[in-house]
Enzyme design. Structure first.
Site: not given
Length: 70
Positions: A1-3, A41
């Site tokens: 889940m990249p931010y 995100f």
């Protein structure tokens, strides 16, 4: 889940430009790291020129000094 957090100076960055950044970063993460766009995100923060420093002074002052030099 990249931010991903993008910080830019608050100099009239348009909604369309922000949308392009979000789409582009999301596509890059999908292409390079095979990340799912639905779990990526991207946050864009606009920072006032007086809150961003370079060369020991804020950006507004830095630019004024450079303009004075020619």
């Amino acid at each position: 889940m990249p931010y991903v957090n993008i910080k830019v100076t608050d100099e009239m960055v348009t909604t369309e430009q922000k949308s392009q950044l979000i789409r582009g970063v999301t596509a890059l993460l999908q292409e390079v790291l095979d990340k799912d766009p639905d779990s990526t995100f991207v946050v864009i923060d606009e920072v006032p020129l007086t809150d961003w420093g370079v060369g020991g002074v804020n950006v507004a002052e830095y630019r004024a000094r450079r303009a004075a030099l020619g």
